[in-house]
Each structure stands twice: as C-alpha cells, then as structure tokens.
Design an enzyme around this catalytic site. Structure first.
Site, short mmCIF file in Angstrom:
data_model
loop_
_atom_site.label_atom_id
_atom_site.label_comp_id
_atom_site.label_asym_id
_atom_site.label_seq_id
_atom_site.Cartn_x
_atom_site.Cartn_y
_atom_site.Cartn_z
N GLU A 45 0.82 -1.21 0.00
CA GLU A 45 0.00 0.00 0.00
C GLU A 45 0.86 1.26 0.00
O GLU A 45 0.56 2.23 -0.71
CB GLU A 45 -0.93 0.00 1.22
CG GLU A 45 -2.06 -1.01 1.14
CD GLU A 45 -3.03 -0.73 0.01
OE1 GLU A 45 -3.22 0.45 -0.35
OE2 GLU A 45 -3.60 -1.69 -0.53
N TYR A 135 -6.81 6.22 4.45
CA TYR A 135 -7.00 5.28 3.35
C TYR A 135 -6.14 4.03 3.53
O TYR A 135 -6.62 2.90 3.40
CB TYR A 135 -6.69 5.94 2.00
CG TYR A 135 -6.69 4.94 0.87
CD1 TYR A 135 -7.87 4.55 0.28
CD2 TYR A 135 -5.49 4.34 0.44
CE1 TYR A 135 -7.89 3.59 -0.72
CE2 TYR A 135 -5.50 3.39 -0.56
CZ TYR A 135 -6.70 3.01 -1.14
OH TYR A 135 -6.71 2.05 -2.12
N ASP A 153 -11.51 5.81 -2.78
CA ASP A 153 -10.39 6.53 -3.39
C ASP A 153 -10.89 7.15 -4.69
O ASP A 153 -12.09 7.13 -4.99
CB ASP A 153 -9.19 5.62 -3.60
CG ASP A 153 -9.45 4.51 -4.62
OD1 ASP A 153 -10.59 4.41 -5.14
OD2 ASP A 153 -8.51 3.74 -4.91
#
Length: 311
Positions: A45, A135, A153
């Site tokens: 990520e 996020y 997103d």
C-alpha cells in the site's frame, strides 16, 4: 445521491453479487492479493501511493526478499531503506522513513491496545502508525483482517459517480460506498470495486471490453455521459460501439419499446435501413445487448423486430 434514492440501490443485493462474481471469476494477479500478512500488505500500500501497480510488483518482491518480516525491517538501517526507495523510484523518501518507523513501533509494542509484535486489526488502530493515513489504514484492515470500512479513493468515486449518479461530495461517496459494501466482507468488496475502477471504469471506460458487471444499472452506460470528478471532459469514445450501446439503452429507457427503424435514428443520425449503419448493423448491436441480458428483441408476425429493455 441524486433525488436521495438511486434506483439501483433498491437492487443492492444483485449489484453486490454481480461485482463480486465478476471479480472472483477473473482479476489482475498482484502478489499482495495472495496474502493476508499485514506487513506485506502495508508495504504494497505504501509503495502504491505514487507508483503504477505493474511497477510495484518487482519493488515489492525485492523489498520483501531483503526485509521479509516486520522484525527484519525494524532492525534495518533506515538509510538502507531510503536508498532502496530511491533505487526503485518509489516517490517521496519520507514514505520509506515512515514505513521503517511503523515497523519499529509494531515490534516495540508502541501501538495502544496491542502487544509487542502484534498488529492493530482496525483502521483506527492502524492509523496510529506514522505515515499511515485513513485510506492506507483502512486498506490494511480490509485486506489483512477483513475488518475495514468501504474504501473510497479516486477510482471508487469515479465508479460511484458514473454508475449510480452519486453527487460529487465526499460525504455522499462515503455513504454510498458504505451502503453497498456487504457487512463483514471488506476484503473482497474493496478489492473488487477498486479492480472495477482500474480495469473497466478508468478515465476512458472499457465497459463492454472488460465486461463491466454494472452495465445493467449504470447511469453513465445508459446515458453515454462518462464524465466524472477526475474526468471533467467526456472521454474520447465518440462514435464507438460503447457509445452506440449506451444510446440504445437510453432510447429504450424513454420508450416502452421501439421497432428497429424507429430505434436506429435515435442511435445514429446517419442511420439508413439499408445502409452501412442500417438494420444489419443495428441488429448486431442489439444482439450484443441481448447476450448481456440488457434488452429483448422480438420478431413480430410482419417480420418487424421490436426491442425493449429486459425487465
């Protein structure tokens, strides 16, 4: 959401099943989708924040070859981690520093509510790690522990805006995403909706080519308007088959049914029954839509074909 009640949400179960079935049948194979290790997922990520996913694969594998566990990363020299980041052109070096710091905090037990070496399992706890924003925290909670909220997103906003005419407002996107996500299934759902945005509903949509599972409900597919918050101008699909299919759906939404020669001029202004864009061309287009379960074409006794939306 427009008028407060997007019609597709009345069929939320069917919408959910269509997306997850589409994703589980075929999706891009990224190695971090094959693990539930929170360390490996956090590395992917953080790397993905400013780098195309195809380029992340080699960097991710090389990183884990060098520092295969969170303990190995915590014990590493920070300069070596930053140097790796630079060598693979992974963007801001601060992300490497934050990742190294996060590993140290996990190993040393500096996150509230969890023991040394253990990971927090929810977005709130993961957000305590330096450099891990909402996020990323939610993504790790979803993909490692199946314990996240609906991811929102840029890609997900684009999908929701186009498919369900959700207002361009963060709160509206959050509400719509949360309503759609099946309870307790954040791992598969968030992977699936992000895959949809990456494969079928990019800035230039590939609805038919990618077999988008939401065409039956999609506002953009029905109207032919594929603008979005990050796509202020209509993507270049003028004259494409996708555009023509959208016009068929739009026309049939307005009328209960239409004969081919009444439908044709509403799809193309240059429609001529016996021309290049005539009955044969339109029959083929309608046949595709029928195969996708979107329309029915009925031949009447006088050999006239009538087309209607499938109920």
């Amino acid at each position: 959401m427009t008028d407060g009640d997007a019609p597709a949400f009345k069929e939320a179960a069917a919408v959910r099943d269509a997306l997850t079935s589409w994703y589980e049948a075929d999706h891009r194979a990224f190695p971090w989708r094959e693990t539930t290790d929170p360390y490996e997922i956090l590395v992917s990520e953080v790397m993905s924040q400013q780098t195309q996913l195809d380029r992340v694969v080699d960097a991710w594998r090389s990183f884990l070859d060098r520092w295969p566990t969170v303990e190995a990363l915590a014990a590493a020299d920070r300069a070596a981690v930053v140097s790796f980041w630079t060598d693979f052109s992974l963007g801001y070096n601060n992300r490497a520093k934050y990742l190294h710091n996060a590993a140290g905090r996990i190993v040393d037990g500096e996150v509230d509510g969890v023991d040394a070496g253990e990971w927090p399992r929810d977005p709130e706890g993961l957000s305590e790690l330096k450099g891990v924003g909402p996020y990323t925290a939610n993504a790790v909670a979803s993909f490692a522990f199946d314990n996240g909220d609906a991811v929102v997103d840029t890609n997900v906003k684009r999908v929701l805006y186009r498919a369900f005419d959700v207002d361009d407002d963060d709160a509206a996107f959050e509400a719509a995403a949360s309503e759609l996500m099946p309870e307790g299934e954040s791992r598969v759902w968030n992977n699936a909706i992000m895959e949809l945005g990456g494969v079928a509903c990019g800035k230039t949509p590939r609805c038919d080519e990618a077999g988008c599972p939401w065409r039956e409900w999609c506002h953009a597919y029905r109207t032919g308007d594929f603008t979005a918050p990050d796509v202020p101008e209509q993507p270049d699909f003028e004259g494409s088959r996708r555009q023509m299919r959208g016009r068929v759906i739009s026309a049939l939404t307005e009328y209960d049914e239409l004969a081919l020669d009444d439908l044709g001029p509403r799809v193309r202004v240059d429609y001529a029954p016996d021309g290049s864009y005539g009955r044969a061309w339109l029959r083929d287009l309608v046949s595709d839509l029928a195969d996708d379960g979107l329309v029915d074409a009925v031949d009447r006794n006088d050999e006239e074909t009538v087309v209607r939306l499938r109920k």
